[in-house]
Design a protein around this motif. Structure first.
Motif, PDB file in Angstrom:
ATOM      1  N   ALA A 131       0.834  -1.052  -0.011  1.00 38.93           N
ATOM      2  CA  ALA A 131      -0.017   0.208   0.038  1.00 38.93           C
ATOM      3  C   ALA A 131       0.993   1.407  -0.064  1.00 38.93           C
ATOM      4  O   ALA A 131       0.385   2.234   0.253  1.00 38.93           O
ATOM      5  CB  ALA A 131      -0.993   0.055   1.265  1.00 38.93           C
ATOM      6  N   GLU A 132       2.081   1.183  -0.307  1.00 41.44           N
ATOM      7  CA  GLU A 132       2.945   2.349  -0.446  1.00 41.44           C
ATOM      8  C   GLU A 132       3.025   3.039   0.857  1.00 41.44           C
ATOM      9  O   GLU A 132       3.148   4.208   0.913  1.00 41.44           O
ATOM     10  CB  GLU A 132       2.552   3.260  -1.621  1.00 41.44           C
ATOM     11  CG  GLU A 132       2.851   2.785  -3.028  1.00 41.44           C
ATOM     12  CD  GLU A 132       2.091   1.566  -3.441  1.00 41.44           C
ATOM     13  OE1 GLU A 132       2.765   0.670  -3.817  1.00 41.44           O
ATOM     14  OE2 GLU A 132       0.607   1.908  -3.313  1.00 41.44           O
ATOM     15  N   ILE A 133       3.182   2.176   1.745  1.00 43.12           N
ATOM     16  CA  ILE A 133       3.109   2.728   3.186  1.00 43.12           C
ATOM     17  C   ILE A 133       4.522   2.457   4.068  1.00 43.12           C
ATOM     18  O   ILE A 133       5.006   1.123   3.635  1.00 43.12           O
ATOM     19  CB  ILE A 133       2.094   2.177   4.119  1.00 43.12           C
ATOM     20  CG1 ILE A 133       2.066   2.842   5.666  1.00 43.12           C
ATOM     21  CG2 ILE A 133       2.072   0.770   4.279  1.00 43.12           C
ATOM     22  CD1 ILE A 133       0.685   2.405   6.274  1.00 43.12           C
ATOM     23  N   THR A 134       5.087   3.103   4.562  1.00 41.94           N
ATOM     24  CA  THR A 134       6.368   2.973   5.124  1.00 41.94           C
ATOM     25  C   THR A 134       6.365   1.252   6.024  1.00 41.94           C
ATOM     26  O   THR A 134       5.636   1.449   6.768  1.00 41.94           O
ATOM     27  CB  THR A 134       7.085   4.115   5.985  1.00 41.94           C
ATOM     28  OG1 THR A 134       6.818   5.305   5.546  1.00 41.94           O
ATOM     29  CG2 THR A 134       8.317   3.756   6.459  1.00 41.94           C
ATOM     30  N   TYR A 135       7.201   0.887   5.785  1.00 44.35           N
ATOM     31  CA  TYR A 135       7.581  -0.478   6.201  1.00 44.35           C
ATOM     32  C   TYR A 135       6.605  -1.318   5.959  1.00 44.35           C
ATOM     33  O   TYR A 135       6.127  -2.511   6.737  1.00 44.35           O
ATOM     34  CB  TYR A 135       7.640  -0.425   7.843  1.00 44.35           C
ATOM     35  CG  TYR A 135       8.817   0.510   8.135  1.00 44.35           C
ATOM     36  CD1 TYR A 135      10.218   0.529   7.685  1.00 44.35           C
ATOM     37  CD2 TYR A 135       8.554   1.632   9.002  1.00 44.35           C
ATOM     38  CE1 TYR A 135      10.981   1.356   8.004  1.00 44.35           C
ATOM     39  CE2 TYR A 135       9.506   2.409   9.777  1.00 44.35           C
ATOM     40  CZ  TYR A 135      10.956   2.342   9.157  1.00 44.35           C
ATOM     41  OH  TYR A 135      11.751   3.185   9.500  1.00 44.35           O
ATOM     42  N   PHE A 136       5.727  -1.101   4.942  1.00 48.10           N
ATOM     43  CA  PHE A 136       4.532  -2.254   4.407  1.00 48.10           C
ATOM     44  C   PHE A 136       3.751  -2.360   5.724  1.00 48.10           C
ATOM     45  O   PHE A 136       3.055  -3.487   5.390  1.00 48.10           O
ATOM     46  CB  PHE A 136       5.234  -3.318   3.818  1.00 48.10           C
ATOM     47  CG  PHE A 136       5.811  -2.960   2.566  1.00 48.10           C
ATOM     48  CD1 PHE A 136       6.107  -1.776   2.120  1.00 48.10           C
ATOM     49  CD2 PHE A 136       6.098  -4.344   1.512  1.00 48.10           C
ATOM     50  CE1 PHE A 136       6.710  -1.708   0.890  1.00 48.10           C
ATOM     51  CE2 PHE A 136       6.423  -3.989   0.231  1.00 48.10           C
ATOM     52  CZ  PHE A 136       6.837  -2.623  -0.061  1.00 48.10           C
ATOM     53  N   GLY A 137       3.532  -1.583   6.574  1.00 53.12           N
ATOM     54  CA  GLY A 137       2.340  -1.836   7.431  1.00 53.12           C
ATOM     55  C   GLY A 137       2.858  -2.449   8.734  1.00 53.12           C
ATOM     56  O   GLY A 137       1.999  -2.624   9.744  1.00 53.12           O
ATOM     57  N   TYR A 138       4.243  -2.949   8.823  1.00 56.79           N
ATOM     58  CA  TYR A 138       4.681  -3.406   9.890  1.00 56.79           C
ATOM     59  C   TYR A 138       5.141  -2.431  10.896  1.00 56.79           C
ATOM     60  O   TYR A 138       5.621  -1.366  10.795  1.00 56.79           O
ATOM     61  CB  TYR A 138       6.071  -4.237   9.665  1.00 56.79           C
ATOM     62  CG  TYR A 138       5.618  -5.464   8.974  1.00 56.79           C
ATOM     63  CD1 TYR A 138       5.166  -6.719   9.469  1.00 56.79           C
ATOM     64  CD2 TYR A 138       6.096  -5.661   7.535  1.00 56.79           C
ATOM     65  CE1 TYR A 138       4.950  -7.964   8.928  1.00 56.79           C
ATOM     66  CE2 TYR A 138       6.046  -6.516   6.954  1.00 56.79           C
ATOM     67  CZ  TYR A 138       5.248  -7.854   7.519  1.00 56.79           C
ATOM     68  OH  TYR A 138       5.010  -8.983   6.415  1.00 56.79           O
TER      69      TYR A 138
END
Length: 287
Positions: A131-138
């Motif tokens: 989702a183009e979110i930093t650290y892929f949500g972790y």
């Protein structure tokens, strides 16, 4: 035969069953494998094409949710998919914000609004979401615990070089990693349960997203953590049953499965040497 878990077989043309392996769903007996949903699914007596818009609720001001959902419906979508990022909702380990602190994280209200507007939901709770979110949500704290992380063949951490920040990838063979995910899911699942169809509008849940070994698919790239190696031995035992059979195929003389070290690079020069390397590649699918 065409059936739907939500209606009698004679009414259902959206899910086509092609195989055996029967199991009961809502009073009907339907095959569990090779389900063709290319024509959609039947919900509330209507065929719903499996096309969806996407809405990331936590990236949109709470006051704009209703208008955004209306615009999605105006485009012809009756389904939306949304990620539920672990890192967005975790305040600290074991403590989560589902709207108590920031209104745009109020998951129950978002689901309720979708129900009011008659919009079905496909949810993606991760733990890996991209989702183009930093650290892929972790949550960032996950990367500080080496027991949770994958290893290369030389026992170094394995990084995913993706913007905006690279990160060491978790090991999906780590029991401790699953325990951490369990803390998150234990908090999230009661919320999802309240809105599962037919009481709510959630009609599908996807675990992970675009995982594919974190895009590092070379068989010898990773994972060589202890948890992964233990899983490799379990895979071999399940495949061969006993070490004698493996030795026959490998033309070897290993005393037990745990005496076999996984290959770190491809070195086969004769066809008789191939099973050792092919098993490691097959294990990556098992992993």
């Amino acid at each position: 035969m065409s059936v739907s878990p939500l209606g009698p077989p004679e009414q259902s043309k959206g899910i086509k069953i092609k195989d055996a392996a029967l199991y009961p769903v809502r009073g009907h007996v339907i095959p569990s494998s090779k389900i063709d949903i290319s024509n959609g699914v039947y919900l509330e007596g209507k065929r719903i094409p499996l096309y969806s818009g996407s809405m990331h609720y936590w990236r949109i001001e709470r006051t704009l949710w209703s208008e955004t959902l209306d615009k999605i419906k105006e485009m012809g979508f009756s389904i939306i998919c949304t990620y539920i990022p672990w890192s967005v909702h975790e305040v600290r380990r074991g403590e989560f914000d589902f709207g108590e602190i920031k209104p745009e994280k109020d998951l129950l209200s978002f689901f309720s609004l979708c129900r009011e507007k008659g919009i079905y939901l496909l949810v993606r709770p991760g733990p890996h979401i991209n989702a183009e979110i930093t650290y892929f949500g972790y949550p960032k704290r996950i990367f500080a615990d080496y027991e949770l992380l994958s290893r290369s063949a030389d026992n170094t951490l394995v990084f995913l070089p993706t913007p905006p920040r690279m990160f060491p990838v978790p090991s999906y063979a780590s029991e401790k990693f699953y325990q951490e995910v369990g803390v998150y899911f234990d908090a999230l699942c009661p919320i999802l349960k309240k809105h599962l169809y037919p009481e709510g509008k959630i009609i599908g849940i996807q675990a992970d997203n675009e995982l594919s070994l974190f895009f590092r698919t070379d068989p010898y790239d990773h994972d060589y953590s202890q948890g992964a190696i233990d899983l490799y031995y379990r895979f071999l035992k399940e495949k061969y049953g006993d070490i004698k059979k493996l030795n026959e195929v490998y033309r070897s003389n290993y005393p037990h499965f745990s005496s076999l070290l996984p290959p770190q690079e491809f070195k086969a020069k004769k066809k008789e040497e191939l099973p050792y390397y092919l098993d490691w590649a097959e294990f990556k699918e098992y992993y």
